[in-house]
Write a protein that holds these residues in place. Structure first.
Motif, PDB file in Angstrom:
ATOM      1  N   GLY A  59       1.007  -0.952   6.721  1.00 19.80           N
ATOM      2  CA  GLY A  59       2.302  -1.532   7.061  1.00 19.80           C
ATOM      3  C   GLY A  59       3.001  -1.996   5.792  1.00 19.80           C
ATOM      4  O   GLY A  59       2.377  -2.620   4.941  1.00 19.80           O
ATOM      5  N   HIS A  60       4.287  -1.691   5.676  1.00 20.81           N
ATOM      6  CA  HIS A  60       4.969  -2.188   4.473  1.00 20.81           C
ATOM      7  C   HIS A  60       5.428  -3.623   4.683  1.00 20.81           C
ATOM      8  O   HIS A  60       5.619  -4.085   5.815  1.00 20.81           O
ATOM      9  CB  HIS A  60       6.082  -1.253   4.001  1.00 20.81           C
ATOM     10  CG  HIS A  60       7.262  -1.065   4.897  1.00 20.81           C
ATOM     11  ND1 HIS A  60       8.281  -1.972   4.985  1.00 20.81           N
ATOM     12  CD2 HIS A  60       7.606  -0.035   5.725  1.00 20.81           C
ATOM     13  CE1 HIS A  60       9.204  -1.521   5.814  1.00 20.81           C
ATOM     14  NE2 HIS A  60       8.816  -0.343   6.297  1.00 20.81           N
ATOM     15  N   THR A  61       5.566  -4.323   3.563  1.00 21.20           N
ATOM     16  CA  THR A  61       5.854  -5.759   3.602  1.00 21.20           C
ATOM     17  C   THR A  61       7.255  -6.072   3.099  1.00 21.20           C
ATOM     18  O   THR A  61       7.665  -7.223   3.091  1.00 21.20           O
ATOM     19  CB  THR A  61       4.835  -6.528   2.742  1.00 21.20           C
ATOM     20  OG1 THR A  61       4.852  -5.958   1.425  1.00 21.20           O
ATOM     21  CG2 THR A  61       3.431  -6.436   3.311  1.00 21.20           C
ATOM     22  N   ILE A 106      12.052  -5.120  13.258  1.00 28.61           N
ATOM     23  CA  ILE A 106      11.708  -3.783  13.748  1.00 28.61           C
ATOM     24  C   ILE A 106      11.108  -2.930  12.646  1.00 28.61           C
ATOM     25  O   ILE A 106      10.125  -2.234  12.850  1.00 28.61           O
ATOM     26  CB  ILE A 106      12.980  -3.112  14.331  1.00 28.61           C
ATOM     27  CG1 ILE A 106      13.335  -3.817  15.643  1.00 28.61           C
ATOM     28  CG2 ILE A 106      12.772  -1.621  14.513  1.00 28.61           C
ATOM     29  CD1 ILE A 106      14.143  -3.044  16.597  1.00 28.61           C
ATOM     30  N   ASP A 107      11.710  -2.979  11.474  1.00 32.02           N
ATOM     31  CA  ASP A 107      11.282  -2.117  10.356  1.00 32.02           C
ATOM     32  C   ASP A 107      10.734  -2.958   9.231  1.00 32.02           C
ATOM     33  O   ASP A 107      11.480  -3.456   8.413  1.00 32.02           O
ATOM     34  CB  ASP A 107      12.467  -1.279   9.888  1.00 32.02           C
ATOM     35  CG  ASP A 107      12.119  -0.439   8.682  1.00 32.02           C
ATOM     36  OD1 ASP A 107      10.931  -0.210   8.440  1.00 32.02           O
ATOM     37  OD2 ASP A 107      13.053  -0.021   7.972  1.00 32.02           O
ATOM     38  N   MET A 108       9.437  -3.013   9.098  1.00 26.36           N
ATOM     39  CA  MET A 108       8.436  -2.828  10.111  1.00 26.36           C
ATOM     40  C   MET A 108       7.496  -4.004  10.133  1.00 26.36           C
ATOM     41  O   MET A 108       6.322  -3.881  10.422  1.00 26.36           O
ATOM     42  CB  MET A 108       7.653  -1.508   9.878  1.00 26.36           C
ATOM     43  CG  MET A 108       6.779  -1.524   8.633  1.00 26.36           C
ATOM     44  SD  MET A 108       5.622  -0.120   8.426  1.00 26.36           S
ATOM     45  CE  MET A 108       4.335  -0.303   9.620  1.00 26.36           C
ATOM     46  N   LEU A 109       8.048  -5.201   9.812  1.00 24.67           N
ATOM     47  CA  LEU A 109       7.161  -6.361   9.682  1.00 24.67           C
ATOM     48  C   LEU A 109       6.434  -6.675  10.994  1.00 24.67           C
ATOM     49  O   LEU A 109       5.308  -7.185  10.967  1.00 24.67           O
ATOM     50  CB  LEU A 109       7.950  -7.588   9.211  1.00 24.67           C
ATOM     51  CG  LEU A 109       8.684  -7.431   7.859  1.00 24.67           C
ATOM     52  CD1 LEU A 109       9.362  -8.748   7.475  1.00 24.67           C
ATOM     53  CD2 LEU A 109       7.726  -6.994   6.759  1.00 24.67           C
ATOM     54  N   ASP A 165       7.202  -1.909  -1.443  1.00 21.67           N
ATOM     55  CA  ASP A 165       8.172  -0.885  -1.891  1.00 21.67           C
ATOM     56  C   ASP A 165       8.286   0.365  -1.026  1.00 21.67           C
ATOM     57  O   ASP A 165       8.563   1.438  -1.538  1.00 21.67           O
ATOM     58  CB  ASP A 165       7.848  -0.457  -3.338  1.00 21.67           C
ATOM     59  CG  ASP A 165       9.049   0.261  -3.994  1.00 21.67           C
ATOM     60  OD1 ASP A 165      10.186  -0.141  -3.702  1.00 21.67           O
ATOM     61  OD2 ASP A 165       8.838   1.206  -4.761  1.00 21.67           O
ATOM     62  N   GLU A 166       8.144   0.225   0.274  1.00 21.65           N
ATOM     63  CA  GLU A 166       8.394   1.416   1.103  1.00 21.65           C
ATOM     64  C   GLU A 166       9.887   1.730   1.140  1.00 21.65           C
ATOM     65  O   GLU A 166      10.296   2.895   1.107  1.00 21.65           O
ATOM     66  CB  GLU A 166       7.885   1.190   2.529  1.00 21.65           C
ATOM     67  CG  GLU A 166       7.839   2.482   3.366  1.00 21.65           C
ATOM     68  CD  GLU A 166       9.163   2.892   3.985  1.00 21.65           C
ATOM     69  OE1 GLU A 166       9.331   4.086   4.283  1.00 21.65           O
ATOM     70  OE2 GLU A 166      10.052   2.036   4.162  1.00 21.65           O
ATOM     71  N   GLU A 167      10.687   0.676   1.176  1.00 29.31           N
ATOM     72  CA  GLU A 167      12.114   0.862   1.439  1.00 29.31           C
ATOM     73  C   GLU A 167      12.877   1.496   0.278  1.00 29.31           C
ATOM     74  O   GLU A 167      14.020   1.899   0.444  1.00 29.31           O
ATOM     75  CB  GLU A 167      12.762  -0.482   1.824  1.00 29.31           C
ATOM     76  CG  GLU A 167      12.248  -1.055   3.145  1.00 29.31           C
ATOM     77  CD  GLU A 167      12.670  -0.223   4.362  1.00 29.31           C
ATOM     78  OE1 GLU A 167      13.344   0.788   4.183  1.00 29.31           O
ATOM     79  OE2 GLU A 167      12.281  -0.599   5.490  1.00 29.31           O
ATOM     80  N   ALA A 168      12.264   1.556  -0.896  1.00 34.29           N
ATOM     81  CA  ALA A 168      12.946   2.236  -2.008  1.00 34.29           C
ATOM     82  C   ALA A 168      12.173   3.474  -2.439  1.00 34.29           C
ATOM     83  O   ALA A 168      12.287   3.927  -3.573  1.00 34.29           O
ATOM     84  CB  ALA A 168      13.157   1.282  -3.169  1.00 34.29           C
ATOM     85  N   THR A 218       1.031   4.472  10.569  1.00 29.92           N
ATOM     86  CA  THR A 218       2.097   3.668   9.983  1.00 29.92           C
ATOM     87  C   THR A 218       3.304   3.668  10.916  1.00 29.92           C
ATOM     88  O   THR A 218       3.132   3.801  12.139  1.00 29.92           O
ATOM     89  CB  THR A 218       2.390   4.097   8.525  1.00 29.92           C
ATOM     90  OG1 THR A 218       3.303   3.187   7.937  1.00 29.92           O
ATOM     91  CG2 THR A 218       2.938   5.517   8.434  1.00 29.92           C
ATOM     92  N   GLU A 219       4.514   3.537  10.365  1.00 31.95           N
ATOM     93  CA  GLU A 219       5.676   3.192  11.189  1.00 31.95           C
ATOM     94  C   GLU A 219       6.367   4.382  11.866  1.00 31.95           C
ATOM     95  O   GLU A 219       6.051   5.521  11.616  1.00 31.95           O
ATOM     96  CB  GLU A 219       6.700   2.485  10.307  1.00 31.95           C
ATOM     97  CG  GLU A 219       7.254   3.383   9.224  1.00 31.95           C
ATOM     98  CD  GLU A 219       8.144   2.633   8.256  1.00 31.95           C
ATOM     99  OE1 GLU A 219       8.912   1.765   8.677  1.00 31.95           O
ATOM    100  OE2 GLU A 219       8.072   2.934   7.053  1.00 31.95           O
ATOM    101  N   TRP A 220       7.360   4.040  12.680  1.00 33.63           N
ATOM    102  CA  TRP A 220       8.339   4.971  13.242  1.00 33.63           C
ATOM    103  C   TRP A 220       7.856   5.731  14.462  1.00 33.63           C
ATOM    104  O   TRP A 220       8.189   6.899  14.642  1.00 33.63           O
ATOM    105  CB  TRP A 220       8.780   6.023  12.197  1.00 33.63           C
ATOM    106  CG  TRP A 220       9.998   5.643  11.453  1.00 33.63           C
ATOM    107  CD1 TRP A 220      10.029   4.827  10.361  1.00 33.63           C
ATOM    108  CD2 TRP A 220      11.353   6.051  11.684  1.00 33.63           C
ATOM    109  NE1 TRP A 220      11.319   4.706   9.903  1.00 33.63           N
ATOM    110  CE2 TRP A 220      12.142   5.445  10.691  1.00 33.63           C
ATOM    111  CE3 TRP A 220      11.955   6.855  12.635  1.00 33.63           C
ATOM    112  CZ2 TRP A 220      13.518   5.623  10.630  1.00 33.63           C
ATOM    113  CZ3 TRP A 220      13.327   7.040  12.565  1.00 33.63           C
ATOM    114  CH2 TRP A 220      14.092   6.436  11.575  1.00 33.63           C
TER     115      TRP A 220
HETATM  116 ZN   LIG Z   1      10.019   0.987   7.435  1.00 35.21          ZN
END
Ligand SMILES: [Zn+2]
Length: 448
Positions: free
Chosen positions: A82-84, A114-117, A148-151, A175-177
């Protein structure tokens, strides 16, 4: 599926604290500061006697790893990743403070809900619950709270897999989505993401001959050529790709059979999309069935009275699974025509080809089964997402990686899309509880 009230509360509180930590990643190296969420999770997991390791890819860019060791080194391992970090907000668009993490009417509000905490909190809660109850898996269970998932993962998943592979290597990754309920003609379907599109950004350098703007007749103006390049790219109609994930997606669309038939015919798909009343939906559907080309940056020219000798175009190309960098150049050659293609200079500036995991795996069976127990009768839709997640790094390293979670029946695909990176992002507590149980069950079934 039974939701456990204690675990749901735990995950909810963890989520609220993670939102308040404001690990906003704006793409700069100094942003994110995931150290705060990483340290929160580390302290909390160590509270139950779990060993944690953390890794700093750059100051403040911290990722955390913890492991419940399996008894059989040859048994397959599972990583909950999970990204933080979260994306920035435009506070004026919010009706509440975006980083307050308030719980109002059964919903947790805030950036990252929602994304994604919420899923990261559910993963940590499931992981600690298993440790607390003496879970003895055959294969390793790994919790990976990644920065750093979002970048794009440069300082997170990519950096970890490049530099600390042994700490996070796993046969299977969640993982997410995934898990969003979709309305279909035959009831609800839940997405389970197994593939994502690739990125193949290109720099096109268009050359000309400098001259005086007072005498343009017959000159070789780079901007005029660049305009033709852009026009041809905009007009380019690549052949649609009727891949198997597209077939699954079309089957679940609430359209007439005639429209659906057209959508599975490469000669009629583009017209069918153009005829859809909801053109926002058409945009998504187009991206799922086509390689896309979007010229997004142009620079060149220096003075009003000077004919430019160089114009640079940056082109955002998104590829489908199976396409190679050579296929991308072939698209460009066809789009521009051989002569124009040869006349310009094309250089890839970012290549991350599309990735896909197979469906015939134990993880698919386990996740589908648990997801269906939360939504009885729901079909599971293997999905391709048009954006990117950290799953791609694991797929490239040979792991099976899926995006999966669970949402309550009230969270429909449209609501999810609206809140994802959007204003008033929030999640209901039931969804947090369901997702926590999904991870507990998945770990048990995969590893014992
Ligand atoms: Zn995400």
């Amino acid at each position: 599926m039974e939701i456990d009230a204690t675990r749901t509360n735990t995950a909810t509180e963890l989520l609220q604290t993670m939102i308040r930590n404001e690990c906003v990643n704006d793409g700069t190296l100094e942003s994110g500061e995931e150290e705060r969420n990483s340290d929160l999770l580390e302290t909390w997991l160590e509270g139950s006697g779990l060993d944690c390791q953390h890794f700093d890819s750059a100051p403040g860019r911290r990722s955390i790893v913890s492991r419940i060791e399996g008894s059989d080194p040859d048994a397959p391992s599972l990583c909950l990743m999970g990204h933080t970090d979260v994306v920035p907000v435009s506070p004026e668009g919010w009706s509440r403070e975006p980083f307050s993490g308030e719980l109002i009417d059964g919903e947790v509000w805030g950036r990252g809900a929602i994304d994604m905490l919420s899923q990261t909190a559910a993963m940590a809660t499931a992981f600690r619950h298993l440790a607390d109850t003496g879970f003895r898996p055959k294969g390793d269970l790994i919790f990976f709270g990644v920065a750093d998932e979002e970048a794009g993962g440069t300082w997170g998943a990519k950096w970890m897999l490049d530099n600390n592979l042994d700490a996070v290597r796993a046969d299977y990754v969640i993982t997410e989505w995934g898990g969003v309920p979709i309305d279909t003609p035959t009831g609800t379907a839940l997405s389970l993401n197994i593939a994502e599109k690739g990125v193949a950004w290109q720099k096109l350098v268009v050359k000309g001959t400098p001259g005086h703007g007072s005498m343009p007749y017959g000159t070789d103006n780079a901007l005029v050529t660049a305009a033709e390049v852009v026009r041809r790219l905009a007009d380019y109609r690549p052949t649609p790709n009727i891949h198997d994930l597209w077939r699954h997606q079309v089957a679940n669309l609430n359209f007439s059979d005639d429209v659906k038939d057209a959508m599975l015919d490469p000669d009629r798909l583009d017209d069918a999309l153009a005829d859809l009343p909801d053109q926002m939906h058409a945009r998504t559907l187009h991206a799922c069935s086509h390689t896309t080309f979007s010229p997004n940056v142009v620079s060149g020219g220096s003075k009003t009275n000077t004919i430019p000798d160089e114009v640079i175009i940056e082109l955002d190309i998104r590829t489908l699974p199976g396409e190679t960098p050579e296929d991308v150049q072939e698209h460009l050659r066809i789009a521009l025509g051989q002569k124009l293609y040869d006349a310009i200079d094309v250089t890839p500036i970012h290549l991350d080809m599309a990735t896909r995991s197979p469906m015939d795996t134990p993880l698919w069976d386990v996740l589908s089964d648990i997801m269906q127990s939360a939504h009885p009768g729901a079909a599971i839709q293997p999905s391709l997402i048009t954006g990117g997640t950290d799953a791609r790094f694991y797929r490239e390293a040979g792991s099976v990686a899926y995006g999966a979670s669970l949402f309550s029946a009230g969270m429909r695909a449209e609501v999810f899309a609206d809140r994802f990176h959007g204003n008033d992002e929030r999640i209901d507590v039931e969804s947090i509880g369901l997702t926590t149980e999904l991870f507990v069950e998945a770990a048990k079934r995969m590893l014992t």
